[in-house]
Design a protein around this motif. Structure first.
Motif, PDB file in Angstrom:
ATOM      1  N   UNK A  80      75.115 197.803  93.515  1.00 41.24           N
ATOM      2  CA  UNK A  80      76.296 197.566  92.686  1.00 41.24           C
ATOM      3  C   UNK A  80      76.231 198.342  91.378  1.00 41.24           C
ATOM      4  N   UNK A  81      77.394 198.798  90.921  1.00 39.05           N
ATOM      5  CA  UNK A  81      77.461 199.586  89.699  1.00 39.05           C
ATOM      6  C   UNK A  81      78.478 199.041  88.725  1.00 39.05           C
ATOM      7  N   UNK A  82      78.694 199.793  87.665  1.00 34.66           N
ATOM      8  CA  UNK A  82      79.639 199.417  86.625  1.00 34.66           C
ATOM      9  C   UNK A  82      80.893 200.270  86.745  1.00 34.66           C
ATOM     10  N   UNK A  83      82.040 199.676  86.388  1.00 40.05           N
ATOM     11  CA  UNK A  83      83.317 200.372  86.339  1.00 40.05           C
ATOM     12  C   UNK A  83      83.824 200.296  84.902  1.00 40.05           C
ATOM     13  N   UNK A  84      84.237 201.449  84.363  1.00 39.40           N
ATOM     14  CA  UNK A  84      84.696 201.514  82.978  1.00 39.40           C
ATOM     15  C   UNK A  84      86.174 201.903  82.962  1.00 39.40           C
ATOM     16  N   UNK A  85      87.016 201.077  82.313  1.00 42.21           N
ATOM     17  CA  UNK A  85      88.447 201.348  82.213  1.00 42.21           C
ATOM     18  C   UNK A  85      88.869 201.274  80.754  1.00 42.21           C
ATOM     19  N   UNK A  86      89.945 201.956  80.415  1.00 36.36           N
ATOM     20  CA  UNK A  86      90.445 201.912  79.049  1.00 36.36           C
ATOM     21  C   UNK A  86      91.535 202.935  78.838  1.00 36.36           C
ATOM     22  N   UNK A  87      91.887 203.170  77.569  1.00 31.60           N
ATOM     23  CA  UNK A  87      92.906 204.145  77.203  1.00 31.60           C
ATOM     24  C   UNK A  87      92.319 205.140  76.220  1.00 31.60           C
ATOM     25  N   UNK A  88      92.853 206.363  76.263  1.00 32.77           N
ATOM     26  CA  UNK A  88      92.515 207.389  75.278  1.00 32.77           C
ATOM     27  C   UNK A  88      93.747 207.591  74.403  1.00 32.77           C
ATOM     28  N   UNK A  89      93.562 207.478  73.087  1.00 32.15           N
ATOM     29  CA  UNK A  89      94.680 207.499  72.152  1.00 32.15           C
ATOM     30  C   UNK A  89      94.552 208.662  71.174  1.00 32.15           C
ATOM     31  N   UNK A  90      95.719 209.194  70.771  1.00 30.16           N
ATOM     32  CA  UNK A  90      95.772 210.220  69.732  1.00 30.16           C
ATOM     33  C   UNK A  90      95.551 209.574  68.365  1.00 30.16           C
ATOM     34  N   UNK A  91      95.355 210.375  67.309  1.00 36.45           N
ATOM     35  CA  UNK A  91      95.159 209.788  65.978  1.00 36.45           C
ATOM     36  C   UNK A  91      96.276 208.860  65.530  1.00 36.45           C
ATOM     37  N   UNK A 146      92.628 217.748  69.699  1.00 37.88           N
ATOM     38  CA  UNK A 146      91.973 216.800  68.806  1.00 37.88           C
ATOM     39  C   UNK A 146      90.467 217.023  68.738  1.00 37.88           C
ATOM     40  N   UNK A 147      89.868 216.362  67.756  1.00 43.74           N
ATOM     41  CA  UNK A 147      88.425 216.421  67.583  1.00 43.74           C
ATOM     42  C   UNK A 147      87.743 215.530  68.623  1.00 43.74           C
ATOM     43  N   UNK A 148      86.704 216.031  69.225  1.00 44.43           N
ATOM     44  CA  UNK A 148      85.910 215.273  70.201  1.00 44.43           C
ATOM     45  C   UNK A 148      85.478 213.930  69.614  1.00 44.43           C
ATOM     46  N   UNK A 149      85.522 212.879  70.454  1.00 46.07           N
ATOM     47  CA  UNK A 149      85.059 211.568  70.025  1.00 46.07           C
ATOM     48  C   UNK A 149      84.071 211.001  71.035  1.00 46.07           C
ATOM     49  N   UNK A 150      83.076 210.242  70.555  1.00 50.27           N
ATOM     50  CA  UNK A 150      82.030 209.671  71.400  1.00 50.27           C
ATOM     51  C   UNK A 150      81.833 208.210  71.022  1.00 50.27           C
ATOM     52  N   UNK A 160      84.305 196.957  82.960  1.00 47.63           N
ATOM     53  CA  UNK A 160      84.069 197.037  81.519  1.00 47.63           C
ATOM     54  C   UNK A 160      85.253 197.752  80.882  1.00 47.63           C
ATOM     55  N   UNK A 161      85.640 197.343  79.662  1.00 49.07           N
ATOM     56  CA  UNK A 161      86.790 197.940  78.975  1.00 49.07           C
ATOM     57  C   UNK A 161      86.338 198.653  77.706  1.00 49.07           C
ATOM     58  N   UNK A 162      86.885 199.854  77.490  1.00 50.88           N
ATOM     59  CA  UNK A 162      86.585 200.613  76.279  1.00 50.88           C
ATOM     60  C   UNK A 162      87.723 201.585  76.005  1.00 50.88           C
ATOM     61  N   UNK A 163      88.375 201.450  74.829  1.00 48.52           N
ATOM     62  CA  UNK A 163      89.397 202.394  74.395  1.00 48.52           C
ATOM     63  C   UNK A 163      88.768 203.460  73.503  1.00 48.52           C
ATOM     64  N   UNK A 164      89.292 204.666  73.587  1.00 45.91           N
ATOM     65  CA  UNK A 164      88.798 205.794  72.804  1.00 45.91           C
ATOM     66  C   UNK A 164      89.952 206.384  72.005  1.00 45.91           C
ATOM     67  N   UNK A 165      89.729 206.643  70.706  1.00 47.98           N
ATOM     68  CA  UNK A 165      90.787 207.208  69.860  1.00 47.98           C
ATOM     69  C   UNK A 165      90.265 208.424  69.115  1.00 47.98           C
ATOM     70  N   UNK A 166      91.060 209.511  69.170  1.00 50.05           N
ATOM     71  CA  UNK A 166      90.693 210.736  68.462  1.00 50.05           C
ATOM     72  C   UNK A 166      91.007 210.616  66.982  1.00 50.05           C
TER      73      UNK A 166
END
Length: 363
Positions: A80-91, A146-150, A160-166
């Motif tokens: 079994x593994x992990x699944x990561x879902x979320x949104x990528x947003x602009x500034x 946009x600038x790379x984000x980590x 698992x949920x994780x949103x990312x914003x530039x």
């Protein structure tokens, strides 16, 4: 259980004191009972990897395929593994469409291409990463504007949920010209950070040859430019961004040149299978061989090139060197082939998967 599988095999061959190792990948899909089958395999060692939704990718190396013998009873366990879902947003909080989202490997380098641990955001900025091992992971998002984000997180089994914003950044402005100093409209421009040749801010030059790269974070970059009918700049253009916009850059593209040559040591019936490649730093080119045994690689700039000719998947190859000086229009490099090595024996692999809490491949 439906699963995607890849079989990787290598072949070492050559002649005339030169050896080459080729890697070949063949895909397959297991049926709803987990069964899969590969036919026509050459003797030697192979690797098999498999993945399925909700499970980690598993790989087994060093599987020995013997001449004239089928391999049955093979098992490929999936955990079994992990699944990561979320949104990528602009500034500004709007969806960032077509952003690349990848798992950053040990050492800080992202994975390349598409597959487990890499995807792109859809029209709503949504993304989904499957087949991840549970535990600490670093997620990187990149976009041309946009600038790379980590972001770092602890991934658990399941969803698992994780949103990312530039974030915003600086502007980098300049001009792309040809060898005569005239503007080059529509030229593509990109900034590559140290140790990376992709994923940086990019833009196209306007009708006057000018370009603007937005959202550039502080750091040292190499400015890469190109356009149809032109070769890359003779020298790299270095750009330092340090808290303020950068203006006044000029990138001068080169006139294109060609490398030509003839192949010898082959039967003319092999000519349709021959591919010739040229490589010098970040410059690449390739060509097929015509019915007279000649090749022609166009669109090259100045540089010292390594020329390699290969006969299909046989492993038979030849090499030569060629130098294009600045302003030189053509260089000649002939290729002489020795005797190649072509495996001719085949065998067969059958397997399938069964599942409980984990998944297995068995026969």
């Amino acid at each position: 259980m439906l699963a995607d599988l890849n079989l990787t095999r290598s072949m070492t061959s050559g002649g005339g004191g030169m050896m080459m190792k080729m890697m070949m990948v063949e895909g397959a899909v297991a049926d709803d009972l987990g069964r899969f089958e590969y036919d026509g395999l050459e003797p030697g060692k192979i690797s098999i990897s498999g993945s399925a939704p909700g499970f980690q990718e598993t790989k087994i190396d060093g599987i020995e395929m013997l001449k004239g013998e089928d391999l049955t009873g093979f098992e490929l366990p999936l955990t079994p593994g992990a699944v990561l879902v979320g949104r990528v947003l602009a500034p500004d909080g709007q969806p960032a469409i077509d952003a690349a989202v990848v798992i950053v490997q040990d050492g800080g380098e992202p994975r390349f291409g598409q597959g487990p641990g890499m995807t792109k955001s859809d029209g709503g900025g949504n993304y989904r990463l499957e087949n991840l091992p549970p535990g600490p992971v670093s997620i990187e998002a990149t976009h041309n504007s946009y600038v790379r984000t980590v972001r770092d997180m602890e991934a658990a089994e399941g969803i698992n949920s994780l949103d990312l914003q530039f974030e915003g950044g600086q502007e980098v402005r300049g001009m792309v010209t040809g060898p005569d100093g005239a503007p080059v409209p529509g030229a593509s421009v990109r900034l590559d950070s140290a140790g990376r040749g992709w994923g940086g801010p990019q833009a196209d030059a306007g009708a006057d040859g000018s370009f603007v790269l937005e959202g550039v974070s502080d750091g040292q970059y190499t400015l890469v430019a190109g356009a149809e009918g032109y070769a890359p700049p003779a020298e790299k253009v270095q750009v330092q961004v340090a808290g303020e916009p950068v203006t006044g850059l000029t990138v001068q593209l080169q006139a294109t040149a060609v490398i030509t040559g003839a192949v010898t040591g082959l039967d003319p019936s092999d000519y349709p299978e021959v591919e010739v490649r040229a490589h010098s730093g970040n410059q690449f080119g390739d060509s097929r061989v015509d019915s007279r045994g000649r090749y022609r690689i166009e669109g090259l700039g100045a540089g010292s090139y390594s020329i390699t000719g290969m006969v299909g998947r046989s492993g038979n190859q030849a090499r030569a060197d060629a130098v294009l000086e600045p302003g030189q229009q053509e260089a000649v490099a002939d290729l002489t082939f020795g005797e190649g090595v072509t495996p001719v024996s085949y065998t067969h692999l059958r397997a399938h998967e069964t599942t409980s809490h984990s998944a297995y491949a068995v026969v």
